[in-house]
Write an enzyme that holds these catalytic residues in place. Structure first.
Site, PDB file in Angstrom:
ATOM      1  N   HIS A   1       0.888  -1.164   0.000  1.00 49.78           N
ATOM      2  CA  HIS A   1       0.000   0.000   0.000  1.00 49.78           C
ATOM      3  C   HIS A   1       0.930   1.219   0.000  1.00 49.78           C
ATOM      4  O   HIS A   1       1.372   1.683   1.055  1.00 49.78           O
ATOM      5  CB  HIS A   1      -0.894   0.027   1.239  1.00 49.78           C
ATOM      6  CG  HIS A   1      -1.601  -1.262   1.517  1.00 49.78           C
ATOM      7  ND1 HIS A   1      -2.498  -1.833   0.651  1.00 49.78           N
ATOM      8  CD2 HIS A   1      -1.545  -2.103   2.582  1.00 49.78           C
ATOM      9  CE1 HIS A   1      -2.971  -2.957   1.168  1.00 49.78           C
ATOM     10  NE2 HIS A   1      -2.398  -3.146   2.334  1.00 49.78           N
TER      11      HIS A   1
ATOM     12  N   GLN B   1       1.007   4.456   2.406  1.00 49.63           N
ATOM     13  CA  GLN B   1       1.267   4.333   3.837  1.00 49.63           C
ATOM     14  C   GLN B   1       2.724   4.624   4.195  1.00 49.63           C
ATOM     15  O   GLN B   1       3.038   4.854   5.363  1.00 49.63           O
ATOM     16  CB  GLN B   1       0.845   2.952   4.330  1.00 49.63           C
ATOM     17  CG  GLN B   1      -0.664   2.740   4.288  1.00 49.63           C
ATOM     18  CD  GLN B   1      -1.105   1.368   4.746  1.00 49.63           C
ATOM     19  OE1 GLN B   1      -0.351   0.624   5.366  1.00 49.63           O
ATOM     20  NE2 GLN B   1      -2.342   1.009   4.447  1.00 49.63           N
TER      21      GLN B   1
ATOM     22  N   HIS C   1     -10.996  -7.011  -1.114  1.00 50.53           N
ATOM     23  CA  HIS C   1     -10.153  -6.650   0.031  1.00 50.53           C
ATOM     24  C   HIS C   1     -10.067  -7.748   1.077  1.00 50.53           C
ATOM     25  O   HIS C   1      -8.969  -8.153   1.498  1.00 50.53           O
ATOM     26  CB  HIS C   1     -10.678  -5.363   0.675  1.00 50.53           C
ATOM     27  CG  HIS C   1      -9.877  -4.906   1.850  1.00 50.53           C
ATOM     28  ND1 HIS C   1     -10.143  -5.323   3.135  1.00 50.53           N
ATOM     29  CD2 HIS C   1      -8.803  -4.086   1.942  1.00 50.53           C
ATOM     30  CE1 HIS C   1      -9.272  -4.779   3.975  1.00 50.53           C
ATOM     31  NE2 HIS C   1      -8.447  -4.019   3.270  1.00 50.53           N
TER      32      HIS C   1
ATOM     33  N   ARG D   1     -14.500  -9.548   5.308  1.00 51.53           N
ATOM     34  CA  ARG D   1     -15.347  -8.613   6.052  1.00 51.53           C
ATOM     35  C   ARG D   1     -15.771  -7.415   5.204  1.00 51.53           C
ATOM     36  O   ARG D   1     -16.712  -6.712   5.563  1.00 51.53           O
ATOM     37  CB  ARG D   1     -14.636  -8.139   7.316  1.00 51.53           C
ATOM     38  CG  ARG D   1     -13.433  -7.247   7.087  1.00 51.53           C
ATOM     39  CD  ARG D   1     -12.834  -6.751   8.396  1.00 51.53           C
ATOM     40  NE  ARG D   1     -11.742  -5.815   8.154  1.00 51.53           N
ATOM     41  CZ  ARG D   1     -10.483  -6.151   7.981  1.00 51.53           C
ATOM     42  NH1 ARG D   1     -10.138  -7.427   8.030  1.00 51.53           N
ATOM     43  NH2 ARG D   1      -9.555  -5.234   7.773  1.00 51.53           N
TER      44      ARG D   1
ATOM     45  N   HIS E   1      -1.081 -12.431   4.606  1.00 55.03           N
ATOM     46  CA  HIS E   1      -0.842 -12.545   6.046  1.00 55.03           C
ATOM     47  C   HIS E   1      -1.047 -13.965   6.574  1.00 55.03           C
ATOM     48  O   HIS E   1      -0.098 -14.602   6.985  1.00 55.03           O
ATOM     49  CB  HIS E   1      -1.662 -11.534   6.859  1.00 55.03           C
ATOM     50  CG  HIS E   1      -1.398 -10.122   6.493  1.00 55.03           C
ATOM     51  ND1 HIS E   1      -0.126  -9.581   6.450  1.00 55.03           N
ATOM     52  CD2 HIS E   1      -2.252  -9.121   6.102  1.00 55.03           C
ATOM     53  CE1 HIS E   1      -0.204  -8.317   6.072  1.00 55.03           C
ATOM     54  NE2 HIS E   1      -1.470  -8.017   5.843  1.00 55.03           N
TER      55      HIS E   1
ATOM     56  N   ASP F   1       3.865  -4.320   2.351  1.00 56.69           N
ATOM     57  CA  ASP F   1       2.596  -3.945   2.963  1.00 56.69           C
ATOM     58  C   ASP F   1       2.534  -2.461   3.337  1.00 56.69           C
ATOM     59  O   ASP F   1       2.395  -1.596   2.483  1.00 56.69           O
ATOM     60  CB  ASP F   1       2.322  -4.841   4.164  1.00 56.69           C
ATOM     61  CG  ASP F   1       0.884  -4.756   4.650  1.00 56.69           C
ATOM     62  OD1 ASP F   1       0.091  -3.999   4.060  1.00 56.69           O
ATOM     63  OD2 ASP F   1       0.538  -5.452   5.622  1.00 56.69           O
TER      64      ASP F   1
END
Length: 453
Positions: free
Chosen positions: A56, A59, A206, A209, A268, A319
């Site tokens: 990402h 970030q 993604h 959830r 992950h 990440d």
């Protein structure tokens, strides 16, 4: 035609000396000959360059801003996520392009040749769509055009705030897509990378959830044959939420419903049972590991020993980009297993050392996750190559597998001297070709951001 000559090189059949590699004008490896006389550009150790399979980019600009104690009794991934959401509300498309260029430059200097960008920052603050729905995708592509890195762009579908279908929260508004809007976004992303000769597209729902089961099936059908990536089993509260909604743990649900195969990369996987580990490994899916970020966020430790015993594939990503270091990602994976199991040389086999096993695993898994013809020094593949300095004291007297062991466990990314991405010589003598300007632009960007934060 570019000609490289290496004192030593890691080839598909093992270690070789006096290796000549010719690169075609199209950026592919034309031929490889061991035992050749010196000619062309000479390097010490030549390795296939790895793909960074999960990033990402934006970030990177918030690295170091989340280490103070927050208002909650205990800081976790979930409190970090709230800081991240507040931060991204201030980013402009121009900021994203500048930050992505720095991230890609640092990846290249660390020895990666490909950026697999899990790209979910799509819209304006508040959620309004840009005139070009692919505006932010175009910024990632523009950064890749500047840095010369190989790119696999993964537009991310982010539908809900949780498994119950609740609306996205305020910090998630810039991420949200309906399935129909996501299909348009994928088309726009493909248009954005069309000018990059070796770039590719992938699809990234993604997480369980954030995406409905129906939308997951929709995503899987958008670009058949291209890579599919998804976060999975990263956090205990996520596992509890999925089990409450679907009656199964996340990996169990994926195995029974999605029936994943080698097209999939799951990011992950820090919380799996032994049975889940074995069954998912046997599907051929890639475990996308980000050990530095997983350490930073307190995610947990990947079940690496059982994954390896089951023949599972894995690759490495940066990440959150809090620190971009290929050697540290590999070292942290091995050391996490050692700390948990209180043993040494966890990944080593009778045939190969620890460093070689995890490096070659990262090459193969990264290539699969990127959907890119790379991962080895072999004719026909993209010329994604990394040259390491053998004159460094850490490498003195080393040969065979101890070359990789010394690089990963005793060395650092500064030993990387040259990197080629699809034949583009983008890192020379340890520095990216546009380093000064990229850093200058980034510093100016951060100053502007600090005024808005």
């Amino acid at each position: 035609m570019t000609v490289l000559w290496a004192e030593r090189a890691l080839l598909p059949g093992g270690w070789a000396e006096n290796v000549r590699v010719r690169l075609s004008a199209a950026g592919r490896i034309a031929d490889v000959i061991a035992g050749a006389a010196p000619e062309g550009e000479r390097v010490g150790l030549l390795l296939p360059a790895m793909a960074n399979l999960h990033s990402h980019a934006f970030q990177r600009a918030m690295a170091g801003l989340s280490e103070a104690k927050g208002p909650e009794p205990r800081d976790t991934f979930w409190t970090w996520r709230q800081i991240m959401y507040r931060f991204l509300d201030h980013l402009t498309p121009e900021d994203v392009e500048v930050i992505a260029a720095l991230v890609q430059m640092e990846m290249l200097e660390a020895g990666y040749a490909t950026n697999v960008e899990f790209h979910y920052l799509h819209h304006r603050p508040g959620g309004a769509v840009y005139d070009n729905i692919g505006e932010m995708s175009a910024r990632i592509a523009a950064a890749a055009a500047r840095t010369g890195i190989g790119l696999t762009l993964l537009p991310v579908h982010y539908q809900f705030g949780g498994c119950d279908g609740r609306a996205l929260g305020p910090g998630q508004a810039r991420l949200g897509t309906t399935p129909e809007a996501f299909a348009r976004l994928v088309e726009a992303a493909e248009a954005a990378i069309a000018g990059l000769p070796d770039a590719g597209i992938g699809i990234a729902p993604h997480s369980l959830r954030a995406v409905s089961p129906e939308a997951l099936a929709f995503c899987a059908g958008l670009r058949p044959g291209r890579p599919m990536h998804m976060h999975l089993a990263e956090q205990v509260p996520e596992i509890e939420e999925v089990r409450a909604a679907y009656g199964l743990r996340p990996v169990e649900w994926v195995l029974e419903t999605l029936r994943p195969d080698a097209r999939w990369t799951f990011i992950h996987l820090t919380h799996m049972t032994e049975d889940e580990t074995r069954r998912l490994a046997q599907t051929g899916a890639v475990a996308g590991l980000c050990p530095i970020t997983e350490s930073s966020l307190g995610d947990g430790i990947f079940n690496g020993t059982q994954w390896a015993e089951a023949g599972g594939r894995l690759g490495f990503g940066s990440d959150s980009n809090i620190r971009i270091s290929l050697t540290e990602e590999l070292r942290t994976l091995e050391y996490s297993q050692r700390l948990r199991d209180r043993a040494r040389a966890i990944y080593a086999t009778r045939a190969s050392s620890t460093g070689r096993v995890i490096y070659e695993a990262g090459l193969a898994g990264g290539a699969a996750a990127a959907g890119r013809e790379t991962g080895a020094i072999a004719p026909g593949l993209w010329a994604d190559l990394c040259a390491v300095d053998l004159a460094n004291p850490v490498m003195e007297g080393r040969a065979g597998d101890t070359l990789l062991d010394s690089l990963i466990f005793a060395g650092h990314d500064g030993l990387v001297r040259d990197v080629w991405a699809a034949g583009r010589h983008v890192v020379r003598d340890g520095q990216h070709m546009d380093r000064a300007r990229i850093i200058g632009d980034y510093r100016a960007c951060i100053r502007r951001l600090q005024e808005r934060l």
